[in-house]
Each structure stands twice: as structure tokens, then as C-alpha cells.
Design a protein around this motif. Structure first.
Motif, PDB file in Angstrom:
ATOM      1  N   ILE A 158      10.870  12.051   9.537  1.00  0.00           N
ATOM      2  CA  ILE A 158      10.461  10.901  10.358  1.00  0.00           C
ATOM      3  C   ILE A 158      11.699  10.156  10.884  1.00  0.00           C
ATOM      4  O   ILE A 158      11.631   9.463  11.907  1.00  0.00           O
ATOM      5  N   SER A 159      12.852  10.345  10.219  1.00  0.00           N
ATOM      6  CA  SER A 159      14.071   9.673  10.699  1.00  0.00           C
ATOM      7  C   SER A 159      14.413  10.087  12.124  1.00  0.00           C
ATOM      8  O   SER A 159      15.044   9.331  12.867  1.00  0.00           O
ATOM      9  N   SER A 160      13.990  11.297  12.521  1.00  0.00           N
ATOM     10  CA  SER A 160      14.295  11.765  13.885  1.00  0.00           C
ATOM     11  C   SER A 160      13.502  10.980  14.935  1.00  0.00           C
ATOM     12  O   SER A 160      13.836  11.003  16.113  1.00  0.00           O
ATOM     13  N   TYR A 161      12.438  10.326  14.495  1.00  0.00           N
ATOM     14  CA  TYR A 161      11.582   9.559  15.420  1.00  0.00           C
ATOM     15  C   TYR A 161      11.811   8.057  15.298  1.00  0.00           C
ATOM     16  O   TYR A 161      11.372   7.284  16.131  1.00  0.00           O
ATOM     17  N   TRP A 162      12.450   7.640  14.212  1.00  0.00           N
ATOM     18  CA  TRP A 162      12.611   6.218  13.871  1.00  0.00           C
ATOM     19  C   TRP A 162      13.766   5.601  14.658  1.00  0.00           C
ATOM     20  O   TRP A 162      14.787   6.243  14.871  1.00  0.00           O
ATOM     21  N   LYS A 163      13.552   4.339  15.093  1.00  0.00           N
ATOM     22  CA  LYS A 163      14.653   3.622  15.756  1.00  0.00           C
ATOM     23  C   LYS A 163      14.923   2.324  15.009  1.00  0.00           C
ATOM     24  O   LYS A 163      14.008   1.774  14.381  1.00  0.00           O
ATOM     25  N   LEU A 164      16.172   1.847  15.115  1.00  0.00           N
ATOM     26  CA  LEU A 164      16.563   0.628  14.402  1.00  0.00           C
ATOM     27  C   LEU A 164      15.553  -0.487  14.697  1.00  0.00           C
ATOM     28  O   LEU A 164      15.231  -0.738  15.864  1.00  0.00           O
ATOM     29  N   GLY A 165      15.061  -1.141  13.659  1.00  0.00           N
ATOM     30  CA  GLY A 165      14.070  -2.211  13.826  1.00  0.00           C
ATOM     31  C   GLY A 165      12.654  -1.737  13.534  1.00  0.00           C
ATOM     32  O   GLY A 165      11.782  -2.539  13.223  1.00  0.00           O
ATOM     33  N   ASP A 166      12.409  -0.422  13.628  1.00  0.00           N
ATOM     34  CA  ASP A 166      11.069   0.114  13.335  1.00  0.00           C
ATOM     35  C   ASP A 166      10.787   0.034  11.834  1.00  0.00           C
ATOM     36  O   ASP A 166      11.717   0.020  11.018  1.00  0.00           O
ATOM     37  N   GLU A 167       9.493   0.057  11.522  1.00  0.00           N
ATOM     38  CA  GLU A 167       9.106   0.182  10.112  1.00  0.00           C
ATOM     39  C   GLU A 167       8.784   1.643   9.814  1.00  0.00           C
ATOM     40  O   GLU A 167       8.500   2.422  10.730  1.00  0.00           O
ATOM     41  N   ILE A 168       8.811   2.004   8.537  1.00  0.00           N
ATOM     42  CA  ILE A 168       8.224   3.278   8.135  1.00  0.00           C
ATOM     43  C   ILE A 168       6.926   2.968   7.399  1.00  0.00           C
ATOM     44  O   ILE A 168       6.796   1.909   6.782  1.00  0.00           O
ATOM     45  N   SER A 169       5.983   3.869   7.532  1.00  0.00           N
ATOM     46  CA  SER A 169       4.686   3.657   6.894  1.00  0.00           C
ATOM     47  C   SER A 169       4.434   4.828   5.945  1.00  0.00           C
ATOM     48  O   SER A 169       4.557   5.990   6.337  1.00  0.00           O
ATOM     49  N   ILE A 170       4.119   4.479   4.693  1.00  0.00           N
ATOM     50  CA  ILE A 170       3.978   5.532   3.678  1.00  0.00           C
ATOM     51  C   ILE A 170       2.555   5.529   3.130  1.00  0.00           C
ATOM     52  O   ILE A 170       2.071   4.504   2.648  1.00  0.00           O
ATOM     53  N   ASN A 171       1.894   6.676   3.239  1.00  0.00           N
ATOM     54  CA  ASN A 171       0.607   6.856   2.577  1.00  0.00           C
ATOM     55  C   ASN A 171       0.880   7.602   1.279  1.00  0.00           C
ATOM     56  O   ASN A 171       1.236   8.778   1.287  1.00  0.00           O
ATOM     57  N   LEU A 172       0.720   6.877   0.157  1.00  0.00           N
ATOM     58  CA  LEU A 172       1.025   7.478  -1.145  1.00  0.00           C
ATOM     59  C   LEU A 172      -0.084   8.408  -1.628  1.00  0.00           C
ATOM     60  O   LEU A 172       0.083   9.095  -2.637  1.00  0.00           O
ATOM     61  N   PHE A 173      -1.200   8.417  -0.889  1.00  0.00           N
ATOM     62  CA  PHE A 173      -2.333   9.254  -1.297  1.00  0.00           C
ATOM     63  C   PHE A 173      -2.865  10.067  -0.115  1.00  0.00           C
ATOM     64  O   PHE A 173      -4.003   9.888   0.305  1.00  0.00           O
ATOM     65  N   PRO A 174      -2.033  10.960   0.442  1.00  0.00           N
ATOM     66  CA  PRO A 174      -2.507  11.717   1.608  1.00  0.00           C
ATOM     67  C   PRO A 174      -3.662  12.652   1.223  1.00  0.00           C
ATOM     68  O   PRO A 174      -3.688  13.165   0.096  1.00  0.00           O
ATOM     69  N   ASP A 175      -4.582  12.836   2.155  1.00  0.00           N
ATOM     70  CA  ASP A 175      -5.721  13.748   1.954  1.00  0.00           C
ATOM     71  C   ASP A 175      -6.505  13.412   0.679  1.00  0.00           C
ATOM     72  O   ASP A 175      -6.916  14.303  -0.062  1.00  0.00           O
ATOM     73  N   PHE A 176      -6.657  12.151   0.405  1.00  0.00           N
ATOM     74  CA  PHE A 176      -7.311  11.761  -0.843  1.00  0.00           C
ATOM     75  C   PHE A 176      -8.075  10.475  -0.592  1.00  0.00           C
ATOM     76  O   PHE A 176      -7.556   9.547   0.026  1.00  0.00           O
ATOM     77  N   ASP A 177      -9.346  10.416  -1.074  1.00  0.00           N
ATOM     78  CA  ASP A 177     -10.147   9.209  -0.866  1.00  0.00           C
ATOM     79  C   ASP A 177      -9.855   8.246  -2.019  1.00  0.00           C
ATOM     80  O   ASP A 177     -10.538   8.253  -3.050  1.00  0.00           O
ATOM     81  N   LEU A 178      -8.827   7.411  -1.816  1.00  0.00           N
ATOM     82  CA  LEU A 178      -8.359   6.534  -2.886  1.00  0.00           C
ATOM     83  C   LEU A 178      -9.431   5.519  -3.293  1.00  0.00           C
ATOM     84  O   LEU A 178      -9.652   5.261  -4.482  1.00  0.00           O
ATOM     85  N   LEU A 179     -10.114   4.947  -2.297  1.00  0.00           N
ATOM     86  CA  LEU A 179     -11.103   3.910  -2.603  1.00  0.00           C
ATOM     87  C   LEU A 179     -12.221   4.473  -3.493  1.00  0.00           C
ATOM     88  O   LEU A 179     -12.597   3.873  -4.508  1.00  0.00           O
ATOM     89  N   GLU A 180     -12.716   5.629  -3.103  1.00  0.00           N
ATOM     90  CA  GLU A 180     -13.795   6.270  -3.861  1.00  0.00           C
ATOM     91  C   GLU A 180     -13.328   6.518  -5.299  1.00  0.00           C
ATOM     92  O   GLU A 180     -14.058   6.269  -6.265  1.00  0.00           O
ATOM     93  N   TRP A 181     -12.097   6.992  -5.418  1.00  0.00           N
ATOM     94  CA  TRP A 181     -11.541   7.319  -6.745  1.00  0.00           C
ATOM     95  C   TRP A 181     -11.356   6.051  -7.581  1.00  0.00           C
ATOM     96  O   TRP A 181     -11.660   6.039  -8.775  1.00  0.00           O
TER      97      TRP A 181
END
Ligand code: FDA
Length: 403
Positions: A248-271
Motif C-alpha cells: 500500500i506504500s506505493s499508493y500512499w502519499k504524505l498526509g494520507d491515512e492507512i486503514s487496517i482491517n484486522l479481520f479480513p474475510d471474517f464477520d467480526l460482529l457475528e462472532w
């Protein structure tokens, strides 16, 4: 003055491949290489095992001012062509993950293969050759510290400036500019993020050494970019590295945020709701530890989920809006890096010679007949996972048919 049909500057992946192909066509070829040995970046690639290509390489794996530019070369020299070359030298390979092919006999064997092919094709390689000047008259006139040479064709295969301590520079752009050829400045890509104390939610340091599988994206001016990567991240003492972060660093520019999904492909709420039933007396950090590394689960509860008053609650005490809020924060965890580690550790560089200036079929410049740019020197930058070498092989193979 010695005259060759083709002079290639740079004995990296692209320069060597171009030389082999031109030599096979009976062209006399000289490679001038600044370093004392050839293929230095190949030697350190893939942790010494050279992730030499990717089975799934296509145009979507590249960033470029013109996303279509790379298609022609990639379709004419495919990953399987390089695999065939490798196998013809008795070398074997292994797919590690996501189509990434590594050489079982390590990077050194890949460099030896290229060296042997150059020998077979009658290519002259001149290491430790610093270029002093390049001029164009009837021929190209190249002056190195040692000697002056002339050629009909000149190929610039000097790569990008990442890892400057290896001698990498923006030489290709300097040459292009002397011929009035448009360039896009190089900038670091496939590079770890860093957080200074002010921007660092200081706890990241406490997470150093933890690796976890995530989906990572970037948010620019409040807008989430389309591109995201599902791979692992690694917390370091300076910030965040690991494949997903590098990508993602190749797409990121100074000032941007990174967004992290710690539970990809997983229904966290249901769990989480299930866990309320199964473990009503447990604390959230204990529950999260079923799915995340223990220290990460604990630090997230201490520093990220602070709006949810979770410190003195058991699972049974959370209401639905609270669980929804926890889910949202852990699947869209936003951080603002203060920067990246820069060229010092970047695996490649974005930018290069503007693709509008080049033929996608031959890689020859439109303005100067006989002048070619190949590999990382061109404004085509691959994702992590063997795509950059595939671009180097493919672009250089194409130029090698025409120089
Ligand atoms: P490259 O940089 O390989 O070669 C350029 C050559 O030109 C060098 O030999 C340099 O010394 C020479 N040169 C520069 N200036 C000169 C001058 N003025 N005069 C003469 N010679 C000059 N990619 C991938 O697909 N799989 C992987 O596993 C990895 N791993 C990896 C690890 C690390 C640590 C790095 C830094 C990079 C990678 N890469 C990678 C990226 C890959 O190494 C890169 O994309 C290719 O090497 C680019 O090939 P080029 O031939 O274009 O440039």
C-alpha cells in the motif's frame, strides 16, 4: 575508439536480458556497469532466493502514468518464458504464495545463468565502468573513465535510486533529460511506514515484532482508495512493515491515512455476538486473543477502543451499538504515518522515463532513434511479489529484439 552495435548501461536484470537477446541476434554488445560485479539487486532479492517472477503477472500489478503501456511487453515475454530459461539451466523453482516463484538454487544461480547466457551470446561485460558522458552524433558516443566507445543503439538499464548505499541513482532520468525526454521523478515504493512520536500512537513501538494478517488500504483526503491488499503486516520499532504495508506504500502519499482491517474475510460482529453467549464473563481482550496475537489484543483494548469503556466490562455487558463500534474500529483502524523509510530501504521506485516518450513495442524513445530505456528506469512499477523482475525481463527482452 571501440565500436559496438549496442551499448547497454547497467548490468542488472534488464540490462543483462537485453544483452542476451541482442547478442543472440548477432549484434555486438557491450555492457558498461558501474559496480564491481553484475546483478547486485538480483543477489539481494527475495531474501537471497530471488522471487524472479509471478505466475499471475498482468497489467493490474503495475503503477504507471499509462496503465496500458506494460501490456505489450508482458504479453510477449511471459513468466513461463523465464521459467523455461531457468529450467534450461537445470534450475528449479518453488511457488511460495500468491503466485510468487522463487529459485531453489538461490539468487546467485540466477545471476550465474544470466552471465552464462551473456557469454554464449558473445556479450562483452565491463564492470567498474563509471560513465562520464553520453553524446549523440552519427553514433552514440559513450565515454567511461577507462575508454571511449561508439554504438548504433544505446540502452539505458540503470534501474532506479532505491538502496543508494548500493550505488543506485537516478542516472536514467539524467540521461533522459539531456535528450529532452520527459521524466517522472523517482519516489520510494514498496517501503515500510514510520511514525514519529507526535503522530505515533506511541503504543506501536510496544507492538514491535508482532505480525498479523490484515487487509490494508489508504485513505486520501477522507476518500478510501480502491486499492487494498490482504497480506500480513509486521510492527517494527519504527512503524509498520510486512507485505501488506509495503504494497500500500506505493499508493500512499504524505498526509494520507492507512486503514487496517484486522479481520479480513471474517464477520467480526457475528462472532462477537456468539462470544457473548459462549463466554459472557470474559473480558474483550481475552476474546480478541482467540483471533489476534495476545499483545496486540491487549494494546488495542488499552489504546484504540478507548471510547467504548471496555476496561471494566465483561462480554455480557456490551450492548449491540457498542459491539458495532468495536467491530468498526477493528476493521477500519486508521493511522496516519509520518512518512516512510524512503529510498534507504525501498524495494523499488515509482516514476522513471515517461511512457509517452517510448514505444511500448520496442522501448525505443520516440525523440531519439536508437535510444532505449528498459526495466525500472521506465515509469512502470510493480507490486511486491516478482512483478518487478517480470517487467525487467519482459521490457528488456522486447528491446533486445530491436536494438
Ligand atoms: P537494477 O537496479 O537491477 O540494475 C541497474 C544496474 O545499473 C545496476 O547493476 C547498477 O549498478 C547499474 N548502474 C546504475 N547506474 C549506473 C551508471 N551510472 N553507470 C553504469 N551502471 C549503472 N523484485 C522482484 O521482482 N522480486 C524480488 O524478490 C525483489 N526483491 C528485491 C529486494 C530488494 C532489497 C530490492 C532493493 C529490490 C528487490 N526487487 C525485487 C526489485 C528488483 O530488484 C528491481 O525491480 C530490478 O532489479 C530492476 O531491474 P533493472 O535491471 O531495471 O535495475
Amino acid at each position: 575508439m571501440k565500436k559496438f552495435n549496442v551499448i547497454i548501461i547497467g548490468a542488472g536484470a534488464a540490462g543483462l536480458m537485453c544483452a542476451i537477446e541482442a547478442g543472440k541476434r548477432g549484434r555486438s554488445v557491450l555492457i558498461l556497469e558501474k559496480a564491481d560485479k553484475i546483478g547486485k539487486k538480483i543477489l539481494i532479492s527475495g531474501g537471497g532466493r530471488c522471487n524472479f517472477t509471478n505466475m499471475y503477472t498482468d497489467a493490474d500489478n503495475f503503477l504507471s502514468g499509462n496503465p496500458h503501456f506494460c501490456k505489450s511487453a508482458l504479453s510477449r515475454y511471459t513468466p513461463w518464458d523465464f521459467v523455461a530459461l531457468l529450467e534450461s539451466h537445470g534450475l528449479s523453482w518453488t511457488e511460495k504464495t500468491l503466485g510468487q516463484l522463487f529459485c531453489d538454487q538461490k539468487s546467485k544461480a540466477v545471476v550465474q545463468l544470466l552471465h552464462d547466457e551473456c557469454d554464449k551470446a558473445g556479450v562483452t561485460i565491463q564492470p567498474s565502468s563509471e560513465i562520464i558522458s553520453i553524446k549523440k552524433g552519427e553514433d552514440f558516443l559513450v565515454a567511461s573513465e577507462k575508454e571511449n566507445y561508439a554504438s548504433d543503439s544505446l540502452v539505458i538499464a540503470t534501474g532506479g535510486p532505491s538502496i543508494p548505499k548500493m550505488g543506485a541513482t537516478d542516472f536514467a532520468l539524467q540521461v533522459a533529460e539531456t535528450f529532452d525526454i520527459n521524466t517522472i521523478p523517482f519516489s520510494p515504493a514498496l517501503v515500510p511506514f514510520v511514525f514519529t512520536i507526535e503522530t505515533l500512537d506511541a503504543f506501536i513501538k510496544d507492538l514491535s515484532g508482532i505480525s498479523t494478517y490484515v487487509e490494508m488500504g489508504a485513505v486520501s483526503g477522507g476518500v478510501t482508495l480502491n486499492q487494498s491488499f490482504k497480506e500480513s503486516i509486521l510492527f517494527t520499532h519504527r512503524g509498520i512493515s510486512g507485505p501488506a504495508a509495503l504494497q500500500i506504500s506505493s499508493y500512499w502519499k504524505l498526509g494520507d491515512e492507512i486503514s487496517i482491517n484486522l479481520f479480513p474475510d471474517f464477520d467480526l460482529l457475528e462472532w462477537l455476538k456468539e462470544q457473548q453467549t459462549e463466554h459472557p464473563q470474559a473480558e474483550l481482550k481475552t476474546i480478541l486473543n482467540y483471533k489476534l496475537p495476545k499483545r496486540l489484543a491487549q494494546k488495542l483494548c488499552e489504546h484504540v477502543l478507548i471510547n467504548d469503556d471496555i476496561s471494566n466490562k465483561t462480554m455480557r455487558q456490551f450492548n449491540l451499538p457498542e459491539l458495532e463500534s468495536i467491530e468498526q474500529q477493528l476493521t477500519q483502524w486508521k493511522l496516519r504515518p509520518s512518512g516512510t523509510e524512503g529510498m534507504r530501504t525501498a524495494e523499488v521506485a515509482l516514476g522513471g522515463v515517461d511512457t509517452d516518450e517510448l514505444s511500448s513495442k520496442t522501448l525505443e524513445t520516440k525523440k531519439v532513434k536508437g535510444l532505449y530505456f528498459v526495466g525500472e528506469a521506465v515509469d512502470v512499477t510493480g507490486h511486491l511479489g516478482g512483478h518487478n523482475f517480470q517487467w525487467a525481463w519482459a521490457s528488456a527482452w522486447c528491446a533486445g529484439q530491436f536494438v
